[in-house]
Scaffold this motif. Structure first.
Motif, PDB file in Angstrom:
ATOM      1  N   LYS A  39      84.538   3.083 -19.668  1.00 15.78           N
ATOM      2  CA  LYS A  39      84.379   2.299 -20.900  1.00 15.78           C
ATOM      3  C   LYS A  39      82.900   2.148 -21.263  1.00 15.78           C
ATOM      4  CE  LYS A  39      88.605  -0.450 -20.937  1.00 15.78           C
ATOM      5  NZ  LYS A  39      89.265  -0.044 -19.691  1.00 15.78           N
ATOM      6  N   SER A  40      82.055   1.929 -20.255  1.00 14.94           N
ATOM      7  CA  SER A  40      80.628   1.745 -20.539  1.00 14.94           C
ATOM      8  C   SER A  40      79.966   3.055 -20.995  1.00 14.94           C
ATOM      9  CB  SER A  40      79.898   1.173 -19.325  1.00 14.94           C
ATOM     10  OG  SER A  40      79.776   2.136 -18.312  1.00 14.94           O
ATOM     11  N   MET A  41      80.585   4.187 -20.677  1.00 17.05           N
ATOM     12  CA  MET A  41      80.046   5.490 -21.089  1.00 17.05           C
ATOM     13  C   MET A  41      80.543   5.905 -22.467  1.00 17.05           C
ATOM     14  SD  MET A  41      80.736   7.572 -17.518  1.00 17.05           S
ATOM     15  CE  MET A  41      81.353   8.928 -18.463  1.00 17.05           C
ATOM     16  N   SER A  42      81.402   5.092 -23.070  1.00 17.79           N
ATOM     17  CA  SER A  42      82.101   5.540 -24.266  1.00 17.79           C
ATOM     18  C   SER A  42      81.423   5.166 -25.578  1.00 17.79           C
ATOM     19  CB  SER A  42      83.538   5.019 -24.248  1.00 17.79           C
ATOM     20  OG  SER A  42      83.537   3.613 -24.334  1.00 17.79           O
ATOM     21  N   SER A  43      80.108   5.023 -25.559  1.00 16.92           N
ATOM     22  CA  SER A  43      79.386   4.677 -26.789  1.00 16.92           C
ATOM     23  C   SER A  43      79.196   5.914 -27.664  1.00 16.92           C
ATOM     24  CB  SER A  43      78.022   4.071 -26.461  1.00 16.92           C
ATOM     25  OG  SER A  43      77.246   3.999 -27.636  1.00 16.92           O
ATOM     26  N   VAL A  44      79.992   5.975 -28.727  1.00 16.50           N
ATOM     27  CA  VAL A  44      79.855   7.082 -29.680  1.00 16.50           C
ATOM     28  C   VAL A  44      78.478   7.023 -30.336  1.00 16.50           C
ATOM     29  CG1 VAL A  44      80.742   8.046 -31.848  1.00 16.50           C
ATOM     30  CG2 VAL A  44      82.337   7.312 -30.068  1.00 16.50           C
ATOM     31  N   GLU A  45      77.973   5.796 -30.588  1.00 17.76           N
ATOM     32  CA  GLU A  45      76.686   5.647 -31.271  1.00 17.76           C
ATOM     33  C   GLU A  45      75.546   6.275 -30.468  1.00 17.76           C
ATOM     34  OE1 GLU A  45      78.875   3.052 -30.796  1.00 17.76           O
ATOM     35  OE2 GLU A  45      79.641   3.158 -32.849  1.00 17.76           O
ATOM     36  N   LYS A  46      75.507   6.023 -29.144  1.00 14.61           N
ATOM     37  CA  LYS A  46      74.443   6.611 -28.308  1.00 14.61           C
ATOM     38  C   LYS A  46      74.541   8.134 -28.316  1.00 14.61           C
ATOM     39  CE  LYS A  46      73.643   2.880 -25.028  1.00 14.61           C
ATOM     40  NZ  LYS A  46      73.894   2.402 -23.682  1.00 14.61           N
ATOM     41  N   ARG A  47      75.755   8.631 -28.168  1.00 14.31           N
ATOM     42  CA  ARG A  47      75.927  10.087 -28.170  1.00 14.31           C
ATOM     43  C   ARG A  47      75.593  10.679 -29.539  1.00 14.31           C
ATOM     44  NH1 ARG A  47      80.865  10.211 -24.092  1.00 14.31           N
ATOM     45  NH2 ARG A  47      79.632  10.557 -22.231  1.00 14.31           N
ATOM     46  N   GLN A  48      75.934   9.972 -30.606  1.00 17.58           N
ATOM     47  CA  GLN A  48      75.622  10.466 -31.944  1.00 17.58           C
ATOM     48  C   GLN A  48      74.111  10.607 -32.115  1.00 17.58           C
ATOM     49  OE1 GLN A  48      77.347   8.213 -35.159  1.00 17.58           O
ATOM     50  NE2 GLN A  48      76.238   9.352 -36.732  1.00 17.58           N
ATOM     51  N   ALA A  49      73.356   9.618 -31.641  1.00 18.96           N
ATOM     52  CA  ALA A  49      71.891   9.674 -31.739  1.00 18.96           C
ATOM     53  C   ALA A  49      71.358  10.868 -30.936  1.00 18.96           C
ATOM     54  CB  ALA A  49      71.278   8.369 -31.240  1.00 18.96           C
ATOM     55  N   TYR A  50      71.903  11.070 -29.732  1.00 15.49           N
ATOM     56  CA  TYR A  50      71.462  12.197 -28.899  1.00 15.49           C
ATOM     57  C   TYR A  50      71.728  13.527 -29.609  1.00 15.49           C
ATOM     58  CZ  TYR A  50      71.248  15.691 -25.256  1.00 15.49           C
ATOM     59  OH  TYR A  50      70.936  16.819 -24.540  1.00 15.49           O
ATOM     60  N   TRP A  51      72.957  13.722 -30.099  1.00  8.78           N
ATOM     61  CA  TRP A  51      73.308  15.006 -30.716  1.00  8.78           C
ATOM     62  C   TRP A  51      72.606  15.198 -32.058  1.00  8.78           C
ATOM     63  CZ3 TRP A  51      74.388  18.578 -27.663  1.00  8.78           C
ATOM     64  CH2 TRP A  51      75.078  18.318 -26.482  1.00  8.78           C
ATOM     65  N   ARG A  52      72.349  14.133 -32.769  1.00  7.67           N
ATOM     66  CA  ARG A  52      71.605  14.240 -34.023  1.00  7.67           C
ATOM     67  C   ARG A  52      70.192  14.774 -33.752  1.00  7.67           C
ATOM     68  NH1 ARG A  52      72.151  12.837 -39.036  1.00  7.67           N
ATOM     69  NH2 ARG A  52      70.328  12.306 -40.270  1.00  7.67           N
ATOM     70  N   GLU A  53      69.559  14.220 -32.722  1.00  9.36           N
ATOM     71  CA  GLU A  53      68.213  14.683 -32.345  1.00  9.36           C
ATOM     72  C   GLU A  53      68.254  16.132 -31.854  1.00  9.36           C
ATOM     73  OE1 GLU A  53      65.243  13.467 -28.854  1.00  9.36           O
ATOM     74  OE2 GLU A  53      65.563  11.842 -30.311  1.00  9.36           O
ATOM     75  N   ALA A  54      69.265  16.460 -31.049  1.00 11.35           N
ATOM     76  CA  ALA A  54      69.398  17.837 -30.543  1.00 11.35           C
ATOM     77  C   ALA A  54      69.532  18.825 -31.702  1.00 11.35           C
ATOM     78  CB  ALA A  54      70.605  17.943 -29.606  1.00 11.35           C
ATOM     79  N   ILE A  55      70.356  18.484 -32.671  1.00 14.97           N
ATOM     80  CA  ILE A  55      70.560  19.374 -33.826  1.00 14.97           C
ATOM     81  C   ILE A  55      69.271  19.489 -34.631  1.00 14.97           C
ATOM     82  CG2 ILE A  55      71.795  19.615 -36.023  1.00 14.97           C
ATOM     83  CD1 ILE A  55      74.169  18.108 -34.535  1.00 14.97           C
ATOM     84  N   GLU A  56      68.610  18.357 -34.852  1.00 13.63           N
ATOM     85  CA  GLU A  56      67.386  18.351 -35.660  1.00 13.63           C
ATOM     86  C   GLU A  56      66.295  19.210 -35.038  1.00 13.63           C
ATOM     87  OE1 GLU A  56      64.334  15.185 -37.794  1.00 13.63           O
ATOM     88  OE2 GLU A  56      66.050  14.437 -36.654  1.00 13.63           O
ATOM     89  N   PHE A  57      66.141  19.125 -33.712  1.00 11.86           N
ATOM     90  CA  PHE A  57      65.042  19.831 -33.050  1.00 11.86           C
ATOM     91  C   PHE A  57      65.483  21.112 -32.335  1.00 11.86           C
ATOM     92  CE2 PHE A  57      63.618  15.405 -33.401  1.00 11.86           C
ATOM     93  CZ  PHE A  57      62.452  15.613 -34.145  1.00 11.86           C
ATOM     94  N   CYS A  58      66.768  21.476 -32.463  1.00 13.86           N
ATOM     95  CA  CYS A  58      67.310  22.689 -31.831  1.00 13.86           C
ATOM     96  C   CYS A  58      67.079  22.716 -30.325  1.00 13.86           C
ATOM     97  CB  CYS A  58      66.739  23.957 -32.464  1.00 13.86           C
ATOM     98  SG  CYS A  58      67.307  24.199 -34.137  1.00 13.86           S
ATOM     99  N   GLU A  59      67.172  21.565 -29.696  1.00  9.18           N
ATOM    100  CA  GLU A  59      67.034  21.507 -28.242  1.00  9.18           C
ATOM    101  C   GLU A  59      68.065  20.548 -27.673  1.00  9.18           C
ATOM    102  OE1 GLU A  59      63.753  20.368 -24.953  1.00  9.18           O
ATOM    103  OE2 GLU A  59      63.003  21.333 -26.737  1.00  9.18           O
TER     104      GLU A  59
END
Length: 173
Positions: A39-59
């Motif tokens: 349950k504590s790992m299930s933050s969509v918001e944290k993952r969204q921020a991570y993947w948004r940055e990954a997509i933006e910087f291609c890393e």
């Protein structure tokens, strides 16, 4: 006939990627990680921020699997993050399919896209880190030609839980 298409991720895809990542991880790690930890790992918001940055910087580079207009999986890949690996070693940083689409060719389509992308980058081998108790993921990678490198086994901490991981590797040709 599969209707799965794979394309590069866009910033607008970050939330859907985070949702797939969360639901798939929750299902994959059920029984391996205590429920309260899941349950504590299930933050969509944290993952969204991570993947948004990954997509933006291609890393890493991110590709999504789409069924109709719905994102049903994703893969993140790039050069290996492991110290002392050759510059021609790539790594699958993450590969997930929505549980509703398991065993329907999504993972294979994503793996094909990652392999092509890594070859375009000049990589000749590819690695992936997989939890030893995640039988589904191990089976998938081994069916895709990866071999376990048991000397690489390590313990990672996920929240308050220790998880044994092993690196798998295969040539890209």
């Amino acid at each position: 006939m599969s209707s799965i298409q794979v394309r590069p991720a866009t910033l607008r895809d970050a939330k859907a990627i985070a949702q797939v990542h969360t639901t798939s991880a929750m299902e994959a790690y059920r029984g391996l990680v205590p429920d309260d930890q899941l349950k504590s790992m299930s933050s969509v918001e944290k993952r969204q921020a991570y993947w948004r940055e990954a997509i933006e910087f291609c890393e890493p580079q991110v590709q999504v699997a789409v069924d109709g207009d719905k994102i049903v999986g994703f893969v993140g890949f790039d050069r290996s993050r492991d110290p002392k690996t050759r510059p021609t070693t790539g790594e699958i940083w993450a590969i997930y399919a929505a549980p509703t689409h398991w065993n329907q060719g999504v993972g294979l389509a994503l793996w094909d896209a990652a392999r092509d992308g890594l070859q375009e980058e000049g990589c000749t081998t590819v690695t992936a880190w997989v939890p030893l108790r995640n039988e589904r993921a191990l089976r998938f990678h081994e069916m895709a030609g990866f071999k376990r490198e048991m000397t690489t086994a390590k313990t990672s901490v996920l929240g308050s839980v220790k998880i044994e991981e092993v690196r798998l590797q295969r040539p890209l040709n």
